[in-house]
Write a protein that holds these residues in place. Sequence first.
Motif, PDB file in Angstrom:
ATOM      1  N   LEU A   1      16.904  -6.795 -55.352  1.00 31.26           N
ATOM      2  CA  LEU A   1      15.706  -7.391 -54.757  1.00 31.26           C
ATOM      3  C   LEU A   1      14.702  -6.317 -54.366  1.00 31.26           C
ATOM      4  O   LEU A   1      13.485  -6.560 -54.389  1.00 31.26           O
ATOM      5  N   ILE A   2      15.199  -5.125 -54.027  1.00 28.45           N
ATOM      6  CA  ILE A   2      14.285  -4.002 -53.788  1.00 28.45           C
ATOM      7  C   ILE A   2      13.546  -3.665 -55.079  1.00 28.45           C
ATOM      8  O   ILE A   2      12.331  -3.446 -55.082  1.00 28.45           O
ATOM      9  N   THR A   3      14.281  -3.643 -56.196  1.00 26.20           N
ATOM     10  CA  THR A   3      13.643  -3.373 -57.487  1.00 26.20           C
ATOM     11  C   THR A   3      12.595  -4.430 -57.798  1.00 26.20           C
ATOM     12  O   THR A   3      11.502  -4.108 -58.282  1.00 26.20           O
ATOM     13  N   ALA A   4      12.914  -5.694 -57.523  1.00 25.50           N
ATOM     14  CA  ALA A   4      11.951  -6.777 -57.762  1.00 25.50           C
ATOM     15  C   ALA A   4      10.708  -6.606 -56.890  1.00 25.50           C
ATOM     16  O   ALA A   4       9.576  -6.803 -57.354  1.00 25.50           O
ATOM     17  N   ARG A   5      10.896  -6.237 -55.620  1.00 17.03           N
ATOM     18  CA  ARG A   5       9.749  -6.022 -54.735  1.00 17.03           C
ATOM     19  C   ARG A   5       8.886  -4.861 -55.233  1.00 17.03           C
ATOM     20  O   ARG A   5       7.651  -4.945 -55.243  1.00 17.03           O
ATOM     21  N   LEU A   6       9.529  -3.793 -55.665  1.00 19.61           N
ATOM     22  CA  LEU A   6       8.784  -2.656 -56.189  1.00 19.61           C
ATOM     23  C   LEU A   6       8.008  -3.045 -57.445  1.00 19.61           C
ATOM     24  O   LEU A   6       6.865  -2.625 -57.641  1.00 19.61           O
ATOM     25  N   ALA A   7       8.630  -3.851 -58.308  1.00 18.59           N
ATOM     26  CA  ALA A   7       7.934  -4.311 -59.509  1.00 18.59           C
ATOM     27  C   ALA A   7       6.675  -5.089 -59.139  1.00 18.59           C
ATOM     28  O   ALA A   7       5.606  -4.895 -59.738  1.00 18.59           O
ATOM     29  N   ALA A   8       6.784  -5.965 -58.151  1.00 16.21           N
ATOM     30  CA  ALA A   8       5.614  -6.734 -57.722  1.00 16.21           C
ATOM     31  C   ALA A   8       4.532  -5.816 -57.155  1.00 16.21           C
ATOM     32  O   ALA A   8       3.341  -5.992 -57.442  1.00 16.21           O
ATOM     33  N   GLU A   9       4.939  -4.805 -56.368  1.00 20.80           N
ATOM     34  CA  GLU A   9       3.967  -3.866 -55.809  1.00 20.80           C
ATOM     35  C   GLU A   9       3.291  -3.047 -56.908  1.00 20.80           C
ATOM     36  O   GLU A   9       2.143  -2.616 -56.747  1.00 20.80           O
ATOM     37  N   GLN A  10       3.992  -2.826 -58.020  1.00 20.52           N
ATOM     38  CA  GLN A  10       3.440  -2.069 -59.139  1.00 20.52           C
ATOM     39  C   GLN A  10       2.648  -2.952 -60.102  1.00 20.52           C
ATOM     40  O   GLN A  10       2.234  -2.492 -61.165  1.00 20.52           O
ATOM     41  N   ASN A  11       2.442  -4.216 -59.718  1.00 21.72           N
ATOM     42  CA  ASN A  11       1.707  -5.172 -60.542  1.00 21.72           C
ATOM     43  C   ASN A  11       2.424  -5.434 -61.864  1.00 21.72           C
ATOM     44  O   ASN A  11       1.795  -5.621 -62.908  1.00 21.72           O
TER      45      ASN A  11
ATOM     46  N   THR B   1      22.537  10.460 -52.594  1.00 24.02           N
ATOM     47  CA  THR B   1      22.820   9.809 -51.323  1.00 24.02           C
ATOM     48  C   THR B   1      22.132   8.457 -51.326  1.00 24.02           C
ATOM     49  O   THR B   1      21.417   8.101 -52.271  1.00 24.02           O
ATOM     50  N   ALA B   2      22.315   7.692 -50.258  1.00 23.24           N
ATOM     51  CA  ALA B   2      21.768   6.329 -50.210  1.00 23.24           C
ATOM     52  C   ALA B   2      20.258   6.309 -50.403  1.00 23.24           C
ATOM     53  O   ALA B   2      19.716   5.382 -51.026  1.00 23.24           O
ATOM     54  N   ARG B   3      19.549   7.329 -49.904  1.00 23.99           N
ATOM     55  CA  ARG B   3      18.087   7.307 -49.987  1.00 23.99           C
ATOM     56  C   ARG B   3      17.582   7.564 -51.406  1.00 23.99           C
ATOM     57  O   ARG B   3      16.409   7.331 -51.702  1.00 23.99           O
ATOM     58  N   ASP B   4      18.459   8.046 -52.301  1.00 23.60           N
ATOM     59  CA  ASP B   4      18.024   8.318 -53.674  1.00 23.60           C
ATOM     60  C   ASP B   4      17.955   7.052 -54.526  1.00 23.60           C
ATOM     61  O   ASP B   4      17.274   7.041 -55.557  1.00 23.60           O
ATOM     62  N   PHE B   5      18.661   5.997 -54.132  1.00 24.85           N
ATOM     63  CA  PHE B   5      18.702   4.801 -54.974  1.00 24.85           C
ATOM     64  C   PHE B   5      17.400   3.995 -54.954  1.00 24.85           C
ATOM     65  O   PHE B   5      16.971   3.495 -56.005  1.00 24.85           O
ATOM     66  N   PRO B   6      16.721   3.834 -53.808  1.00 24.52           N
ATOM     67  CA  PRO B   6      15.399   3.199 -53.877  1.00 24.52           C
ATOM     68  C   PRO B   6      14.414   3.982 -54.748  1.00 24.52           C
ATOM     69  O   PRO B   6      13.571   3.380 -55.427  1.00 24.52           O
ATOM     70  N   ARG B   7      14.492   5.317 -54.734  1.00 20.68           N
ATOM     71  CA  ARG B   7      13.634   6.120 -55.608  1.00 20.68           C
ATOM     72  C   ARG B   7      13.956   5.823 -57.069  1.00 20.68           C
ATOM     73  O   ARG B   7      13.065   5.703 -57.907  1.00 20.68           O
ATOM     74  N   ARG B   8      15.246   5.703 -57.365  1.00 20.77           N
ATOM     75  CA  ARG B   8      15.647   5.333 -58.722  1.00 20.77           C
ATOM     76  C   ARG B   8      15.103   3.954 -59.083  1.00 20.77           C
ATOM     77  O   ARG B   8      14.595   3.733 -60.196  1.00 20.77           O
ATOM     78  N   ASN B   9      15.197   2.997 -58.143  1.00 19.51           N
ATOM     79  CA  ASN B   9      14.739   1.633 -58.429  1.00 19.51           C
ATOM     80  C   ASN B   9      13.250   1.593 -58.729  1.00 19.51           C
ATOM     81  O   ASN B   9      12.784   0.799 -59.558  1.00 19.51           O
ATOM     82  N   ARG B  10      12.490   2.446 -58.053  1.00 18.88           N
ATOM     83  CA  ARG B  10      11.045   2.513 -58.302  1.00 18.88           C
ATOM     84  C   ARG B  10      10.765   2.954 -59.734  1.00 18.88           C
ATOM     85  O   ARG B  10       9.815   2.477 -60.365  1.00 18.88           O
ATOM     86  N   ILE B  11      11.599   3.832 -60.267  1.00 18.24           N
ATOM     87  CA  ILE B  11      11.407   4.276 -61.642  1.00 18.24           C
ATOM     88  C   ILE B  11      11.846   3.200 -62.628  1.00 18.24           C
ATOM     89  O   ILE B  11      11.199   2.987 -63.657  1.00 18.24           O
ATOM     90  N   ILE B  12      12.934   2.495 -62.311  1.00 22.56           N
ATOM     91  CA  ILE B  12      13.377   1.396 -63.187  1.00 22.56           C
ATOM     92  C   ILE B  12      12.243   0.388 -63.382  1.00 22.56           C
ATOM     93  O   ILE B  12      11.883   0.028 -64.508  1.00 22.56           O
ATOM     94  N   SER B  13      11.667  -0.082 -62.292  1.00 23.04           N
ATOM     95  CA  SER B  13      10.588  -1.070 -62.401  1.00 23.04           C
ATOM     96  C   SER B  13       9.326  -0.442 -62.986  1.00 23.04           C
ATOM     97  O   SER B  13       8.597  -1.081 -63.750  1.00 23.04           O
ATOM     98  N   GLY B  14       9.072   0.821 -62.656  1.00 20.58           N
ATOM     99  CA  GLY B  14       7.874   1.481 -63.155  1.00 20.58           C
ATOM    100  C   GLY B  14       7.889   1.726 -64.653  1.00 20.58           C
ATOM    101  O   GLY B  14       6.835   1.762 -65.290  1.00 20.58           O
ATOM    102  N   LEU B  15       9.071   1.891 -65.219  1.00 22.25           N
ATOM    103  CA  LEU B  15       9.198   2.106 -66.665  1.00 22.25           C
ATOM    104  C   LEU B  15       9.039   0.818 -67.464  1.00 22.25           C
ATOM    105  O   LEU B  15       9.014   0.862 -68.698  1.00 22.25           O
ATOM    106  N   SER B  16       8.931  -0.316 -66.788  1.00 21.20           N
ATOM    107  CA  SER B  16       9.070  -1.614 -67.434  1.00 21.20           C
ATOM    108  C   SER B  16       7.842  -2.494 -67.224  1.00 21.20           C
ATOM    109  O   SER B  16       7.238  -2.487 -66.147  1.00 21.20           O
ATOM    110  N   LEU B  17       7.506  -3.263 -68.243  1.00 20.42           N
ATOM    111  CA  LEU B  17       6.435  -4.241 -68.099  1.00 20.42           C
ATOM    112  C   LEU B  17       6.838  -5.347 -67.133  1.00 20.42           C
ATOM    113  O   LEU B  17       5.993  -5.931 -66.450  1.00 20.42           O
TER     114      LEU B  17
END
Length: 365
Positions: A230-240, A200-216
Amino acid sequence: MSANRTAWLRLARTDGVGPVTFFKLIERFGEAEAALDALPGLARKAGRAQAPRIPSREEAESEIAATEDFGARIAIASDPDYPPLLLELDPPPPVLTLMGPLGFDRPSCAIVGSRNASAIGMKFARELAQGLGAQGVTVVSGLARGIDGAAHTGSLETATVAVLAGGINHIYPPEHRELQAEIARRGCLVTESRFGLSPTARDFPRRNRIISGLSLGTVVVEAALKSGSLITARLAAEQNREVMATPGSPLDPRAKGTNKLIREGAALIESADDVLDIIGQLKRRAAEEEGEGWSPPSPDGEAPDDNDIDAVRERVADLLSPSPVSVDELARAASCPVGLVMAALVELELAGRAEIAPGGQVRSA
Protein backbone atom coordinates in the motif's frame (compact mmCIF):
# COMPACT_ATOMS: atom_id res chain seq x y z
CA MET A 1 34.68 7.18 -14.35
CA SER A 2 35.50 10.88 -14.62
CA ALA A 3 36.40 13.04 -11.62
CA ASN A 4 32.99 14.74 -11.79
CA ARG A 5 31.17 11.39 -11.72
CA THR A 6 33.31 10.25 -8.78
CA ALA A 7 32.43 13.46 -6.95
CA TRP A 8 28.75 12.86 -7.79
CA LEU A 9 28.96 9.42 -6.15
CA ARG A 10 30.78 10.82 -3.12
CA LEU A 11 28.08 13.47 -2.62
CA ALA A 12 25.29 10.91 -2.99
CA ARG A 13 26.93 8.67 -0.37
CA THR A 14 27.54 11.47 2.16
CA ASP A 15 25.79 11.19 5.53
CA GLY A 16 22.72 13.40 5.67
CA VAL A 17 22.50 13.99 1.92
CA GLY A 18 19.21 12.61 0.64
CA PRO A 19 17.97 12.99 -2.96
CA VAL A 20 16.30 16.37 -2.30
CA THR A 21 19.35 17.81 -0.58
CA PHE A 22 21.63 16.33 -3.25
CA PHE A 23 19.98 18.20 -6.12
CA LYS A 24 19.53 21.40 -4.12
CA LEU A 25 23.28 21.36 -3.46
CA ILE A 26 24.02 20.79 -7.16
CA GLU A 27 21.65 23.63 -8.01
CA ARG A 28 23.27 25.94 -5.47
CA PHE A 29 26.93 25.17 -6.20
CA GLY A 30 26.84 24.07 -9.83
CA GLU A 31 28.76 20.80 -9.52
CA ALA A 32 29.33 18.02 -7.03
CA GLU A 33 32.95 18.90 -6.27
CA ALA A 34 32.02 22.44 -5.22
CA ALA A 35 29.16 21.11 -3.09
CA LEU A 36 31.54 18.69 -1.35
CA ASP A 37 33.88 21.56 -0.52
CA ALA A 38 31.00 23.57 0.95
CA LEU A 39 29.46 20.78 3.08
CA PRO A 40 31.53 21.15 6.28
CA GLY A 41 30.84 24.88 6.49
CA LEU A 42 27.12 24.46 5.82
CA ALA A 43 26.74 21.77 8.47
CA ARG A 44 28.73 23.80 11.01
CA LYS A 45 26.60 26.91 10.44
CA ALA A 46 23.45 24.86 11.04
CA GLY A 47 24.70 23.61 14.40
CA ARG A 48 26.48 20.34 13.72
CA ALA A 49 29.56 19.91 15.90
CA GLN A 50 31.32 17.62 13.43
CA ALA A 51 31.20 17.78 9.66
CA PRO A 52 29.16 15.04 7.93
CA ARG A 53 31.24 12.10 6.87
CA ILE A 54 32.11 12.42 3.19
CA PRO A 55 33.44 9.28 1.47
CA SER A 56 36.96 9.79 0.18
CA ARG A 57 37.79 9.69 -3.51
CA GLU A 58 39.46 6.34 -2.88
CA GLU A 59 36.31 4.95 -1.24
CA ALA A 60 34.17 6.05 -4.18
CA GLU A 61 36.60 4.56 -6.68
CA SER A 62 36.67 1.34 -4.64
CA GLU A 63 32.85 1.11 -4.77
CA ILE A 64 32.94 1.64 -8.52
CA ALA A 65 35.58 -1.05 -8.97
CA ALA A 66 33.76 -3.56 -6.72
CA THR A 67 30.51 -2.91 -8.59
CA GLU A 68 32.12 -3.43 -11.98
CA ASP A 69 34.01 -6.52 -10.82
CA PHE A 70 30.64 -7.97 -9.75
CA GLY A 71 29.31 -7.41 -13.27
CA ALA A 72 27.14 -4.38 -12.50
CA ARG A 73 27.44 -0.69 -13.33
CA ILE A 74 26.78 2.63 -11.64
CA ALA A 75 24.50 5.07 -13.46
CA ILE A 76 23.96 8.72 -12.55
CA ALA A 77 20.89 10.72 -13.51
CA SER A 78 22.49 12.21 -16.62
CA ASP A 79 23.63 8.88 -18.11
CA PRO A 80 21.98 7.48 -21.26
CA ASP A 81 21.16 4.14 -19.59
CA TYR A 82 19.45 5.79 -16.61
CA PRO A 83 15.73 4.79 -16.62
CA PRO A 84 13.81 7.64 -18.28
CA LEU A 85 10.66 7.23 -16.18
CA LEU A 86 12.70 7.84 -13.02
CA LEU A 87 13.81 11.17 -14.45
CA GLU A 88 10.19 12.34 -14.08
CA LEU A 89 10.40 12.02 -10.28
CA ASP A 90 11.02 15.08 -8.14
CA PRO A 91 13.79 14.36 -7.43
CA PRO A 92 15.11 11.26 -9.19
CA PRO A 93 17.53 9.00 -7.31
CA PRO A 94 20.95 10.61 -7.93
CA VAL A 95 22.78 7.29 -8.31
CA LEU A 96 21.61 3.80 -9.27
CA THR A 97 23.40 0.49 -9.59
CA LEU A 98 22.18 -1.59 -12.54
CA MET A 99 22.93 -5.19 -13.41
CA GLY A 100 21.64 -7.06 -16.43
CA PRO A 101 21.17 -6.63 -20.18
CA LEU A 102 17.60 -5.30 -20.13
CA GLY A 103 17.12 -1.64 -21.01
CA PHE A 104 14.27 0.69 -20.12
CA ASP A 105 12.80 1.43 -23.54
CA ARG A 106 9.64 -0.69 -23.18
CA PRO A 107 6.42 0.18 -21.33
CA SER A 108 6.56 -1.12 -17.77
CA CYS A 109 4.13 -2.07 -15.05
CA ALA A 110 4.74 -2.96 -11.41
CA ILE A 111 3.11 -5.97 -9.78
CA VAL A 112 3.37 -6.06 -5.98
CA GLY A 113 1.59 -7.71 -3.09
CA SER A 114 1.66 -9.72 0.07
CA ARG A 115 4.72 -11.68 1.15
CA ASN A 116 2.36 -14.12 2.90
CA ALA A 117 0.40 -14.60 -0.31
CA SER A 118 -2.30 -17.15 -1.02
CA ALA A 119 -1.77 -19.85 -3.63
CA ILE A 120 -4.46 -18.33 -5.86
CA GLY A 121 -2.93 -14.88 -5.45
CA MET A 122 0.49 -16.09 -6.58
CA LYS A 123 -1.07 -17.95 -9.51
CA PHE A 124 -2.88 -14.78 -10.59
CA ALA A 125 0.29 -12.65 -10.25
CA ARG A 126 2.31 -15.17 -12.30
CA GLU A 127 -0.30 -15.39 -15.05
CA LEU A 128 -0.78 -11.61 -15.07
CA ALA A 129 2.98 -11.14 -15.51
CA GLN A 130 3.04 -13.72 -18.30
CA GLY A 131 0.19 -11.98 -20.09
CA LEU A 132 1.80 -8.55 -19.83
CA GLY A 133 5.19 -9.85 -20.92
CA ALA A 134 3.70 -11.54 -23.96
CA GLN A 135 2.47 -8.12 -25.09
CA GLY A 136 5.82 -6.38 -24.67
CA VAL A 137 5.38 -4.96 -21.18
CA THR A 138 8.27 -5.11 -18.69
CA VAL A 139 7.17 -6.30 -15.24
CA VAL A 140 8.74 -4.52 -12.25
CA SER A 141 8.65 -5.79 -8.67
CA GLY A 142 10.66 -5.98 -5.47
CA LEU A 143 11.90 -9.61 -5.38
CA ALA A 144 10.15 -10.23 -2.05
CA ARG A 145 8.51 -13.50 -1.10
CA GLY A 146 4.98 -14.17 -2.30
CA ILE A 147 3.45 -11.96 -4.99
CA ASP A 148 6.73 -10.28 -6.01
CA GLY A 149 8.47 -13.59 -6.62
CA ALA A 150 5.51 -14.91 -8.60
CA ALA A 151 5.48 -11.79 -10.79
CA HIS A 152 9.19 -12.10 -11.55
CA THR A 153 8.85 -15.80 -12.29
CA GLY A 154 5.98 -15.17 -14.69
CA SER A 155 7.91 -12.51 -16.63
CA LEU A 156 11.39 -14.03 -16.53
CA GLU A 157 11.14 -15.27 -20.12
CA THR A 158 10.02 -11.87 -21.43
CA ALA A 159 11.31 -8.91 -19.40
CA THR A 160 11.47 -8.29 -15.67
CA VAL A 161 13.14 -5.74 -13.40
CA ALA A 162 13.79 -6.39 -9.71
CA VAL A 163 14.39 -3.44 -7.41
CA LEU A 164 16.51 -4.29 -4.37
CA ALA A 165 16.59 -2.57 -0.99
CA GLY A 166 20.20 -3.60 -0.32
CA GLY A 167 23.38 -3.55 -2.35
CA ILE A 168 23.48 -5.21 -5.74
CA ASN A 169 25.39 -8.16 -4.26
CA HIS A 170 23.02 -8.66 -1.33
CA ILE A 171 20.74 -11.72 -1.64
CA TYR A 172 17.32 -11.29 -0.06
CA PRO A 173 15.33 -13.32 0.60
CA PRO A 174 17.82 -16.24 0.61
CA GLU A 175 15.42 -18.55 -1.21
CA HIS A 176 15.41 -16.17 -4.19
CA ARG A 177 19.15 -16.54 -4.80
CA GLU A 178 18.64 -18.39 -8.09
CA LEU A 179 15.80 -16.10 -9.19
CA GLN A 180 17.92 -13.02 -8.51
CA ALA A 181 20.80 -14.52 -10.52
CA GLU A 182 18.47 -15.29 -13.43
CA ILE A 183 17.08 -11.75 -13.42
CA ALA A 184 20.64 -10.40 -13.50
CA ARG A 185 21.33 -12.64 -16.48
CA ARG A 186 18.14 -11.94 -18.48
CA GLY A 187 16.49 -8.82 -17.05
CA CYS A 188 17.80 -6.10 -14.77
CA LEU A 189 18.50 -5.62 -11.07
CA VAL A 190 18.22 -2.04 -9.80
CA THR A 191 19.20 -0.54 -6.46
CA GLU A 192 19.84 2.87 -4.96
CA SER A 193 21.99 1.36 -2.20
CA ARG A 194 25.76 1.13 -2.19
CA PHE A 195 27.61 -2.08 -2.94
CA GLY A 196 27.66 -4.47 0.02
CA LEU A 197 24.87 -2.80 2.00
CA SER A 198 22.55 -5.03 4.04
CA PRO A 199 19.22 -3.18 4.08
CA THR A 200 17.43 -1.88 7.15
CA ALA A 201 13.72 -1.12 7.50
CA ARG A 202 14.13 2.45 6.22
CA ASP A 203 15.60 1.21 2.91
CA PHE A 204 12.41 -0.56 1.81
CA PRO A 205 10.24 2.55 1.32
CA ARG A 206 13.08 3.97 -0.81
CA ARG A 207 13.00 0.76 -2.84
CA ASN A 208 9.20 1.03 -3.18
CA ARG A 209 9.53 4.55 -4.56
CA ILE A 210 11.75 3.20 -7.32
CA ILE A 211 9.40 0.29 -8.07
CA SER A 212 6.49 2.66 -8.68
CA GLY A 213 8.71 5.26 -10.35
CA LEU A 214 9.97 2.77 -12.93
CA SER A 215 6.40 1.90 -13.91
CA LEU A 216 3.54 3.52 -15.78
CA GLY A 217 1.22 1.88 -13.29
CA THR A 218 1.25 -0.39 -10.24
CA VAL A 219 -0.98 -3.43 -9.74
CA VAL A 220 -1.50 -4.58 -6.15
CA VAL A 221 -2.60 -8.22 -6.14
CA GLU A 222 -2.92 -8.90 -2.41
CA ALA A 223 -2.23 -6.59 0.54
CA ALA A 224 -3.26 -6.31 4.16
CA LEU A 225 -4.39 -2.94 5.48
CA LYS A 226 -0.92 -2.27 6.92
CA SER A 227 1.29 -3.33 4.07
CA GLY A 228 4.37 -2.19 2.21
CA SER A 229 2.42 -2.75 -0.99
CA LEU A 230 0.00 0.00 0.00
CA ILE A 231 3.00 2.28 0.49
CA THR A 232 4.01 1.48 -3.09
CA ALA A 233 0.47 2.27 -4.26
CA ARG A 234 0.51 5.60 -2.39
CA LEU A 235 3.87 6.49 -3.91
CA ALA A 236 2.56 5.62 -7.37
CA ALA A 237 -0.38 7.98 -6.87
CA GLU A 238 1.96 10.75 -5.65
CA GLN A 239 4.08 10.21 -8.78
CA ASN A 240 0.98 10.63 -10.97
CA ARG A 241 1.10 6.97 -11.99
CA GLU A 242 -1.89 4.65 -12.32
CA VAL A 243 -2.90 2.56 -9.30
CA MET A 244 -4.63 -0.77 -10.00
CA ALA A 245 -5.78 -3.56 -7.69
CA THR A 246 -7.35 -7.00 -7.81
CA PRO A 247 -10.44 -7.58 -5.68
CA GLY A 248 -10.65 -10.39 -3.13
CA SER A 249 -12.85 -11.98 -0.55
CA PRO A 250 -13.84 -9.70 2.33
CA LEU A 251 -13.08 -12.65 4.61
CA ASP A 252 -9.41 -12.72 3.60
CA PRO A 253 -7.19 -10.17 5.43
CA ARG A 254 -4.91 -10.17 2.38
CA ALA A 255 -7.73 -8.65 0.32
CA LYS A 256 -8.63 -5.84 2.68
CA GLY A 257 -5.90 -3.55 1.37
CA THR A 258 -6.71 -4.13 -2.30
CA ASN A 259 -10.44 -3.79 -1.75
CA LYS A 260 -9.77 -0.50 0.06
CA LEU A 261 -7.70 0.75 -2.89
CA ILE A 262 -10.58 -0.05 -5.25
CA ARG A 263 -13.07 1.79 -3.03
CA GLU A 264 -10.73 4.79 -3.12
CA GLY A 265 -10.60 4.82 -6.91
CA ALA A 266 -7.96 2.31 -8.00
CA ALA A 267 -8.75 0.54 -11.27
CA LEU A 268 -10.19 -2.94 -10.74
CA ILE A 269 -8.03 -5.59 -12.45
CA GLU A 270 -9.24 -9.06 -13.35
CA SER A 271 -6.93 -9.91 -16.27
CA ALA A 272 -3.87 -8.82 -18.22
CA ASP A 273 -6.20 -7.27 -20.79
CA ASP A 274 -7.50 -4.85 -18.14
CA VAL A 275 -3.94 -3.70 -17.43
CA LEU A 276 -3.03 -3.50 -21.12
CA ASP A 277 -6.02 -1.26 -21.81
CA ILE A 278 -4.90 1.13 -19.07
CA ILE A 279 -1.26 1.07 -20.17
CA GLY A 280 -2.34 1.84 -23.72
CA GLN A 281 -4.20 4.91 -22.48
CA LEU A 282 -1.19 5.95 -20.39
CA LYS A 283 1.17 5.63 -23.36
CA ARG A 284 -1.09 7.80 -25.51
CA ARG A 285 -1.35 10.38 -22.76
CA ALA A 286 2.43 10.36 -22.27
CA ALA A 287 2.99 10.87 -25.99
CA GLU A 288 0.69 13.90 -25.94
CA GLU A 289 2.38 15.37 -22.85
CA GLU A 290 5.95 14.44 -23.76
CA GLY A 291 8.50 16.98 -22.54
CA GLU A 292 12.20 17.15 -21.93
CA GLY A 293 12.09 15.51 -18.50
CA TRP A 294 14.72 16.11 -15.88
CA SER A 295 18.06 17.67 -16.72
CA PRO A 296 20.99 18.43 -14.41
CA PRO A 297 20.34 21.71 -12.57
CA SER A 298 22.73 24.61 -12.84
CA PRO A 299 23.04 27.86 -10.90
CA ASP A 300 20.73 30.56 -12.20
CA GLY A 301 22.23 33.48 -10.28
CA GLU A 302 19.20 33.65 -7.96
CA ALA A 303 20.35 31.37 -5.14
CA PRO A 304 19.42 32.69 -1.69
CA ASP A 305 22.07 34.81 -0.01
CA ASP A 306 23.91 33.13 2.88
CA ASN A 307 22.92 35.95 5.23
CA ASP A 308 19.26 35.43 4.34
CA ILE A 309 19.55 31.71 5.05
CA ASP A 310 21.23 32.40 8.40
CA ALA A 311 18.38 34.72 9.35
CA VAL A 312 15.62 32.11 8.83
CA ARG A 313 17.35 28.82 9.65
CA GLU A 314 16.44 28.71 13.35
CA ARG A 315 12.95 30.01 12.63
CA VAL A 316 12.42 27.07 10.26
CA ALA A 317 13.99 24.61 12.75
CA ASP A 318 11.61 25.78 15.50
CA LEU A 319 8.62 25.07 13.24
CA LEU A 320 9.59 21.44 12.66
CA SER A 321 8.15 18.53 14.61
CA PRO A 322 8.17 14.72 14.29
CA SER A 323 5.00 15.01 12.18
CA PRO A 324 5.69 15.58 8.46
CA VAL A 325 4.78 18.94 6.95
CA SER A 326 5.07 20.25 3.41
CA VAL A 327 7.71 22.80 2.45
CA ASP A 328 4.95 25.11 1.24
CA GLU A 329 3.27 24.99 4.65
CA LEU A 330 6.59 25.67 6.36
CA ALA A 331 7.16 28.67 4.10
CA ARG A 332 3.72 30.05 4.97
CA ALA A 333 4.32 29.54 8.70
CA ALA A 334 7.76 31.16 8.49
CA SER A 335 6.54 33.98 6.22
CA CYS A 336 9.50 33.28 3.94
CA PRO A 337 9.94 32.40 0.25
CA VAL A 338 9.92 28.68 -0.49
CA GLY A 339 13.41 28.83 -2.01
CA LEU A 340 14.84 30.38 1.13
CA VAL A 341 13.11 27.83 3.38
CA MET A 342 14.38 25.00 1.18
CA ALA A 343 17.95 26.29 1.39
CA ALA A 344 17.68 26.44 5.19
CA LEU A 345 16.26 22.91 5.30
CA VAL A 346 19.18 21.59 3.27
CA GLU A 347 21.59 22.93 5.87
CA LEU A 348 19.45 21.56 8.71
CA GLU A 349 19.44 18.10 7.11
CA LEU A 350 23.23 18.24 6.77
CA ALA A 351 23.38 19.07 10.48
CA GLY A 352 21.15 16.10 11.33
CA ARG A 353 18.31 18.34 12.49
CA ALA A 354 15.77 17.73 9.71
CA GLU A 355 14.67 14.97 7.35
CA ILE A 356 13.55 15.91 3.84
CA ALA A 357 11.61 13.20 2.03
CA PRO A 358 11.13 13.09 -1.76
CA GLY A 359 7.78 14.69 -2.45
CA GLY A 360 8.42 17.70 -0.24
CA GLN A 361 7.48 16.38 3.22
CA VAL A 362 9.77 17.51 6.06
CA ARG A 363 10.06 16.68 9.76
CA SER A 364 12.53 17.10 12.59
CA ALA A 365 15.26 14.46 12.76
